[in-house]
Write a protein that holds these residues in place. Structure first.
Motif, PDB file in Angstrom:
ATOM      1  N   GLU A  25       0.807  -1.223   0.000  1.00  0.00           N
ATOM      2  CA  GLU A  25       0.000   0.000   0.000  1.00  0.00           C
ATOM      3  C   GLU A  25       0.837   1.269   0.000  1.00  0.00           C
ATOM      4  OE1 GLU A  25      -3.706  -2.012   2.508  1.00  0.00           O
ATOM      5  OE2 GLU A  25      -2.012  -1.089   3.545  1.00  0.00           O
ATOM      6  N   SER A  28       0.155   3.595  -3.290  1.00  0.00           N
ATOM      7  CA  SER A  28      -1.199   4.167  -3.334  1.00  0.00           C
ATOM      8  C   SER A  28      -1.387   5.227  -2.254  1.00  0.00           C
ATOM      9  CB  SER A  28      -2.255   3.066  -3.177  1.00  0.00           C
ATOM     10  OG  SER A  28      -2.152   2.418  -1.915  1.00  0.00           O
ATOM     11  N   THR A  29      -0.762   5.046  -1.090  1.00  0.00           N
ATOM     12  CA  THR A  29      -0.895   6.060  -0.046  1.00  0.00           C
ATOM     13  C   THR A  29      -0.044   7.289  -0.359  1.00  0.00           C
ATOM     14  OG1 THR A  29       0.776   4.876   1.274  1.00  0.00           O
ATOM     15  CG2 THR A  29      -1.550   4.467   1.792  1.00  0.00           C
ATOM     16  N   LEU A  32      -2.080   9.198  -2.761  1.00  0.00           N
ATOM     17  CA  LEU A  32      -3.138   9.881  -2.014  1.00  0.00           C
ATOM     18  C   LEU A  32      -2.612  11.165  -1.378  1.00  0.00           C
ATOM     19  CD1 LEU A  32      -5.885  10.073  -0.512  1.00  0.00           C
ATOM     20  CD2 LEU A  32      -4.890   8.578   1.226  1.00  0.00           C
ATOM     21  N   PHE A  63      -8.878   3.669   5.943  1.00  0.00           N
ATOM     22  CA  PHE A  63      -9.380   2.885   4.814  1.00  0.00           C
ATOM     23  C   PHE A  63     -10.903   2.824   4.869  1.00  0.00           C
ATOM     24  CE2 PHE A  63      -5.059   1.467   5.349  1.00  0.00           C
ATOM     25  CZ  PHE A  63      -4.604   1.275   4.050  1.00  0.00           C
ATOM     26  N   GLU A  64     -11.507   2.980   3.701  1.00  0.00           N
ATOM     27  CA  GLU A  64     -12.959   2.830   3.554  1.00  0.00           C
ATOM     28  C   GLU A  64     -13.188   1.813   2.445  1.00  0.00           C
ATOM     29  OE1 GLU A  64     -15.160   6.438   2.751  1.00  0.00           O
ATOM     30  OE2 GLU A  64     -16.449   5.297   1.394  1.00  0.00           O
ATOM     31  N   GLY A  66     -11.604  -0.817   1.841  1.00  0.00           N
ATOM     32  CA  GLY A  66     -10.348  -1.271   1.278  1.00  0.00           C
ATOM     33  C   GLY A  66      -9.543  -0.205   0.581  1.00  0.00           C
ATOM     34  N   ASP A  67     -10.118   0.976   0.361  1.00  0.00           N
ATOM     35  CA  ASP A  67      -9.409   2.061  -0.323  1.00  0.00           C
ATOM     36  C   ASP A  67      -8.889   3.077   0.689  1.00  0.00           C
ATOM     37  OD1 ASP A  67      -9.992   1.029  -2.863  1.00  0.00           O
ATOM     38  OD2 ASP A  67     -11.966   1.991  -2.855  1.00  0.00           O
ATOM     39  N   ILE A  69      -8.221   6.556   2.287  1.00  0.00           N
ATOM     40  CA  ILE A  69      -8.827   7.889   2.184  1.00  0.00           C
ATOM     41  C   ILE A  69      -8.049   8.920   3.001  1.00  0.00           C
ATOM     42  CG2 ILE A  69     -11.144   7.023   1.696  1.00  0.00           C
ATOM     43  CD1 ILE A  69     -11.847   7.535   4.648  1.00  0.00           C
ATOM     44  N   ARG A  98      -8.201  12.527   1.605  1.00  0.00           N
ATOM     45  CA  ARG A  98      -8.805  12.683   0.284  1.00  0.00           C
ATOM     46  C   ARG A  98      -9.841  13.803   0.310  1.00  0.00           C
ATOM     47  NH1 ARG A  98     -11.318   7.305  -2.040  1.00  0.00           N
ATOM     48  NH2 ARG A  98     -13.321   8.297  -1.481  1.00  0.00           N
TER      49      ARG A  98
END
Length: 417
Positions: A25, A28-29, A32, A63-64, A66-67, A69, A98
């Motif tokens: 992760e 992706s973080t 973000l 995480f919301e 699995g994504d 935020i 986000r």
């Protein structure tokens, strides 16, 4: 690894959780965070160069479904405190939520998880640079060191004849700049309160991407009688236009460190000697840096702004207060309130001989963020009391506390993170 922390619900949407990120992760973080800070997602080439500077360790994300935020990141290092000691510190190097999930408790949940982790690992202090100063006070951070922005006019600015000119300044190639500056920064040392050590993870993303072969910043190093003892990293910004075709470039100083006054003067002298330049611009310099009085006319070194630079949070109040030294004065008793790390709330007797918890009546009362402002010596107790940030229970204690906490040298960090 710490267990996930339930974060709460976002309106009618699925509940989010806050937990440490995994290796998978990391990118992706980081994307973000970059989008939250209004920069583009990282490219494959840039990720290949700087991924080492974004380890999964010490990162908590919300995480919301699995994504991710939201993200909060830090790295462990050391900070110089008044008295000269270098003590462990968490440097918070990334905070973002986000855009469609802000102001819904995500940041508060992540910051609570991060602070709990700092406390569990026994770190006495945490620091950060605040993109938005109004955010961090409620999490216990206080503006602990200021920095000034300088604009020096060229060619008008000239050094006074009494300012020594010693040693030599040489330019480095990009390859040399990447290789040599980590050891030189370590050699210069943490000689001001607020300066932090730069661990291995700091250099690739924060230094090499500015000075490496594909970057545009230039690097010069000063050598004195005992070898290399200072460096400056700067960019050249063109100012020519149709209306001002003869306008010279401006040198924008990103990083300037020196082991002593002679090396510092030599680096500034070098910058002001560069041809075809109309000025030198430097942000977040020490507020007591004496460049103006090195010149024959101090007006040619204008202070354009004084801004907050380093924010500091005592994580373990007793350990933090005990790590720094104090000037000779009678002890004072501080009543500290910490609404997040509630174990810190209590009374502390502070004096030249040390710090201890006490049941004695307090002389002064303050919140933990105000203690952060006071800690490095940037602000006086008198100023903070007049501003209403410190409640005075004993007027005589104000002068004692001013003497205890004051420092000869203004605090300064001098490291981007």
């Amino acid at each position: 690894m710490p267990a996930p922390v339930p974060g709460g619900k976002i309106g009618r949407m699925t509940a989010f959780e806050v937990r440490p990120i995994t290796d998978d992760e990391r990118r992706s973080t980081l994307d973000l965070l970059r989008r939250a800070l209004h920069t583009r997602r990282i490219t494959d080439d840039a990720w290949a160069r700087s991924a080492v500077s974004w380890p999964a360790e010490h990162k908590f994300a919300a995480f919301e479904g699995g994504d991710p935020i939201g993200i909060v990141s830090s790295f462990d290092t050391e900070i110089a405190v008044p008295g000269g000691r270098a003590v462990p510190v968490a440097a918070v190097d990334g905070v973002g939520v986000r855009a469609d999930r802000t102001r819904r408790g995500v940041l508060s949940a992540m910051m609570a998880a991060q602070l709990g982790d700092f406390a569990a690992r026994g770190l006495p202090l945490a620091v950060l640079h605040a993109s938005e100063p109004t955010i961090y006070g409620r999490f216990g951070y206080g503006s602990a060191a200021l920095g000034k922005t300088l604009r020096v006019a060229r060619p008008a600015a000239r050094f006074h004849e009494r300012v020594p000119a010693v040693g030599d300044v040489r330019m480095l190639t990009p390859e040399e700049a990447v290789k040599e500056l980590p050891a030189l920064y370590e050699r210069i040392g943490l000689h001001r309160p607020g300066m932090i050590a730069r661990p291995d993870v700091w250099w690739p993303a924060t230094h090499e991407r500015h000075v490496g072969p594909d970057a545009g910043y230039l690097v010069a190093v000063h050598s004195g009688p005992d070898g290399d003892d200072g460096f400056v990293v700067y960019d050249t910004i063109g100012r020519r236009s149709l209306d001002s075709p003869d306008e010279g470039a401006v040198l924008d100083v990103r990083d300037l460190h020196a082991a002593g006054p002679a090396a510092r003067a030599a680096l500034w002298r070098f910058l002001l000697s560069v041809d075809l330049v109309s000025g030198v611009h430097a942000r977040h310099r020490p507020v007591d840096e004496p460049l103006a009085v090195m010149l024959t006319d101090h007006r040619h070194a204008a202070t354009l702004a004084v801004e907050d630079d380093l924010w500091l949070r005592p994580v373990d109040v007793e350990a933090a207060l005990g790590a720094r030294s104090y000037r000779a004065a009678g002890p004072v008793v501080l009543a500290v309130t910490d609404r997040t790390l509630t174990a810190n709330t209590g009374h502390y007797e502070v004096g030249p001989d040390g710090v201890r918890r006490t049941s004695a009546a307090p002389d002064l009362a303050l919140d933990v963020d105000t203690l952060g402002m006071l800690y490095l010596g940037q602000w006086s107790v008198t100023a903070l009391a007049h501003a209403g940030r410190i409640e005075v229970r004993d007027e005589a204690a104000v002068a004692r506390a001013d003497e205890l906490f004051t420092t000869v040298t203004a605090p300064w960090c001098g490291t981007h993170f």
